[in-house]
Motif scaffolding. Structure first.
Motif, mmCIF file in Angstrom:
data_model
loop_
_atom_site.group_PDB
_atom_site.id
_atom_site.type_symbol
_atom_site.label_atom_id
_atom_site.label_comp_id
_atom_site.label_asym_id
_atom_site.label_seq_id
_atom_site.Cartn_x
_atom_site.Cartn_y
_atom_site.Cartn_z
ATOM 1 N N ASN A 12 -35.790 3.836 25.736
ATOM 2 C CA ASN A 12 -35.492 2.681 25.013
ATOM 3 C C ASN A 12 -36.245 1.347 25.543
ATOM 4 O O ASN A 12 -35.742 0.306 25.590
ATOM 5 C CB ASN A 12 -33.798 2.444 24.827
ATOM 6 C CG ASN A 12 -33.218 2.403 26.372
ATOM 7 O OD1 ASN A 12 -33.907 2.286 27.466
ATOM 8 N ND2 ASN A 12 -31.800 1.952 26.410
ATOM 9 N N LYS A 13 -37.163 1.978 26.291
ATOM 10 C CA LYS A 13 -38.022 0.807 26.933
ATOM 11 C C LYS A 13 -39.424 0.935 26.688
ATOM 12 O O LYS A 13 -39.774 2.202 26.461
ATOM 13 C CB LYS A 13 -37.767 0.816 28.340
ATOM 14 C CG LYS A 13 -38.126 2.179 29.164
ATOM 15 C CD LYS A 13 -37.914 2.096 30.778
ATOM 16 C CE LYS A 13 -38.340 3.205 31.280
ATOM 17 N NZ LYS A 13 -37.990 3.243 32.832
ATOM 18 N N LYS B 133 -43.926 2.033 22.570
ATOM 19 C CA LYS B 133 -43.068 1.231 22.494
ATOM 20 C C LYS B 133 -41.776 2.061 22.582
ATOM 21 O O LYS B 133 -41.874 3.299 22.428
ATOM 22 C CB LYS B 133 -42.886 0.355 21.120
ATOM 23 C CG LYS B 133 -43.986 -0.436 20.839
ATOM 24 C CD LYS B 133 -43.803 -1.328 19.637
ATOM 25 C CE LYS B 133 -45.028 -2.334 19.397
ATOM 26 N NZ LYS B 133 -45.124 -2.920 18.083
ATOM 27 N N ALA B 134 -40.518 1.613 22.803
ATOM 28 C CA ALA B 134 -39.421 2.116 23.025
ATOM 29 C C ALA B 134 -39.162 3.254 21.734
ATOM 30 O O ALA B 134 -39.322 2.825 20.523
ATOM 31 C CB ALA B 134 -38.360 1.224 23.183
ATOM 32 N N ALA C 123 -38.191 10.580 16.785
ATOM 33 C CA ALA C 123 -39.090 11.014 17.649
ATOM 34 C C ALA C 123 -38.877 12.616 18.072
ATOM 35 O O ALA C 123 -39.293 13.407 18.277
ATOM 36 C CB ALA C 123 -38.959 10.292 18.926
ATOM 37 N N PHE C 124 -37.169 12.611 18.038
ATOM 38 C CA PHE C 124 -36.861 14.060 18.239
ATOM 39 C C PHE C 124 -37.259 15.163 16.949
ATOM 40 O O PHE C 124 -37.254 16.214 17.224
ATOM 41 C CB PHE C 124 -35.110 14.186 18.613
ATOM 42 C CG PHE C 124 -35.040 13.372 19.713
ATOM 43 C CD1 PHE C 124 -35.449 13.987 20.899
ATOM 44 C CD2 PHE C 124 -34.164 12.315 19.722
ATOM 45 C CE1 PHE C 124 -35.414 13.315 22.308
ATOM 46 C CE2 PHE C 124 -33.536 11.769 21.200
ATOM 47 C CZ PHE C 124 -34.269 12.473 22.274
ATOM 48 N N ALA C 125 -36.952 14.641 15.828
ATOM 49 C CA ALA C 125 -37.404 15.187 14.676
ATOM 50 C C ALA C 125 -39.097 15.829 14.910
ATOM 51 O O ALA C 125 -39.341 16.936 14.594
ATOM 52 C CB ALA C 125 -37.304 14.391 13.470
ATOM 53 N N VAL C 126 -39.869 14.655 15.296
ATOM 54 C CA VAL C 126 -41.217 15.217 15.339
ATOM 55 C C VAL C 126 -41.300 16.332 16.777
ATOM 56 O O VAL C 126 -42.042 17.342 16.389
ATOM 57 C CB VAL C 126 -42.063 14.035 16.040
ATOM 58 C CG1 VAL C 126 -43.407 14.469 16.541
ATOM 59 C CG2 VAL C 126 -42.266 12.983 14.785
#
Length: 456
Positions: free
Chosen positions: A412-413, A445-446, A314-317
């Motif tokens: 994370n949720k 999703k998380a 997600a952070f790479a995106v």
């Protein structure tokens, strides 16, 4: 009807905003143009940087061995090869067995550990032939402790109260240079010119650039551009460096912020505030280099999996879809889960392609082809309402009739949301899944991420 229209306009203004420079008067625009004079090369707009750690890349640890990886990196889709310093490493006060790349003994020579000047020239020529650009890591703030300058020109160095040449910080394998000395400045500029003229490299990544006076870099940029137009990357977040000397600087603040989001001490709101802040302090066309890891982070602070947990992709995106130039470090493209030793031989265990490789190939393709992601010229960042959910980040960028929408659950949720103003805006293509969707999803999703594209 008039009151209803006014209500809709007001609602849009409150829930959807753009991060862009403040409007300028004609006179302020002239001042800004004079303040920011760096002209970027066209190839930098959609480029991806790749940091090469030659020592740890192969069993041999040589230029010749690394050259065999060029086809793989071409297929991966990287554009700029940033080589960590290639110079001989000082032996005096050396740390570890092999020492630090950043303790330079001779600015005009090659580390014999890697090969010869002829080997490096062959590598640069081959990289150019395949369409890569090549930049060298340059250490201008300090030299190794047995650099010839220390004995031939001791007045080129900073001294302590007793008149002894001193080290910067706790870097005891180096000595700090004195930029009040004009002869030293001339010698440093001459060394920078050498690799442009004799090896045809395309620019520099400059170590600790903010520790060197800005006026030196301003003058050096003019000199180098007179030989050939170059690309300059500053390891710094000092924004005055971007006015006349550097095309791009670091995004340390964002990197640390992403790690803090993973810890739960920062949120998506903090990332939005950071992006907004950049619009007020950067030259309008300046770049940020966006990254998850590099040689320092990997060796000293942990792998990206240690620092970002399940949020790595997600952070790479995020780093690929904000305004700037994304960077991949040695091994990142195969999901390296190892801290590489800094002063010893400690190679990447395997270069076998996997799902992580495919993930970065897709991101590189997106960066290369989507006009909204052009560094400096891309689409304006537009954030959407997320029902007061601080863990959810949804934004779009649009340019030349093409739009990209990014949805990130930075927690994370699992998250559901119902009042997002991005919903119901027509059909999109899910970039990673390769399928059309009638509307944007209303749950993630998380640590899930979604990237949607569509022409307008």
């Amino acid at each position: 009807m008039k009151n209803k229209l006014l209500f809709v306009i007001t609602l849009i203004a409150l829930t959807c905003y753009s991060c862009k420079p403040k409007p300028q008067t004609e006179s302020s625009g002239v001042q800004q143009e004079e303040k920011c004079t760096v002209k970027h090369l066209d190839w930098t707009r959609n480029a991806v940087i790749y940091e090469v750690n030659v020592r740890q890349y192969t069993k041999e640890g040589t230029f010749a061995a690394f050259e065999q990886h060029l086809p793989r990196l071409k297929e991966l889709g990287v554009d700029v090869l940033w080589f960590m310093p290639v110079h001989p490493i000082s032996e005096k006060n050396r740390k570890g067995t092999l020492g630090s790349y950043y303790a330079v003994r001779d600015y005009k020579d090659i580390n014999p550990e890697f090969g010869t000047k002829e080997d490096f020239k062959k590598l640069v020529d081959k990289a150019h032939e395949m369409g890569f650009k090549v930049i060298l890591d340059w250490v201008a703030n300090h030299t190794g402790c047995d650099n010839a300058w220390t004995t031939e020109h001791p007045d080129w160095y900073m001294k302590d109260s007793l008149g002894n040449i001193k080290s910067p910080y706790d870097w005891t394998d180096t000595y700090e240079l004195n930029y009040d000395n004009k002869d030293m400045r001339a010698a440093m500029t001459d060394a920078l010119k050498y690799w442009i003229k004799d090896f045809n490299i395309d620019g520099y990544r400059c170590d600790m650039a903010h520790e060197v006076p800005t006026d030196f870099w301003n003058d050096a940029r003019k000199t180098l551009d007179s030989i050939k137009p170059v690309f300059m990357l500053a390891e710094s977040e000092n924004y005055d460096l971007l006015e006349h000397a550097f095309d791009a600087n670091y995004s340390w603040e964002l990197m640390h912020m992403m790690a803090d989001v993973n810890k739960g001490t920062k949120s998506a709101e903090d990332i939005t505030s950071y992006i907004q802040k950049l619009d007020t302090i950067m030259c309008p066309d300046a770049y940020k280099m966006l990254f998850l890891t590099n040689h320092d982070e990997n060796s000293w602070n942990g792998t990206e999996f240690e620092r970002y947990g399940k949020g790595v992709e997600a952070f790479a995106v995020l780093t690929y879809t904000l305004n700037g130039m994304p960077m991949i470090y040695t091994g990142q493209e195969v999901g390296l889960k190892k801290r590489l030793s800094f002063f010893e031989k400690d190679m990447v265990p395997s270069w076998a392609e996997n799902s992580t490789t495919q993930f970065y190939k897709k991101l590189n393709q997106l960066k290369h082809t989507h006009p909204a992601l052009q560094a400096g010229l891309g689409g304006t960042f537009k954030k959407y309402n997320t029902s007061a959910n601080k863990e959810l980040l949804i934004y779009s960028r649009e340019r030349a009739g093409q739009e990209i929408v990014v949805m990130l659950n930075l927690s994370n949720k699992d998250i559901k949301y119902t009042s997002n103003d991005a919903i119901g805006r027509g059909s999109y293509t899910d970039y990673f899944a390769g399928v059309n969707v009638p509307q944007l999803p209303q749950s993630l999703k998380a640590w899930e991420y979604k990237v949607f594209v569509r022409p307008k």
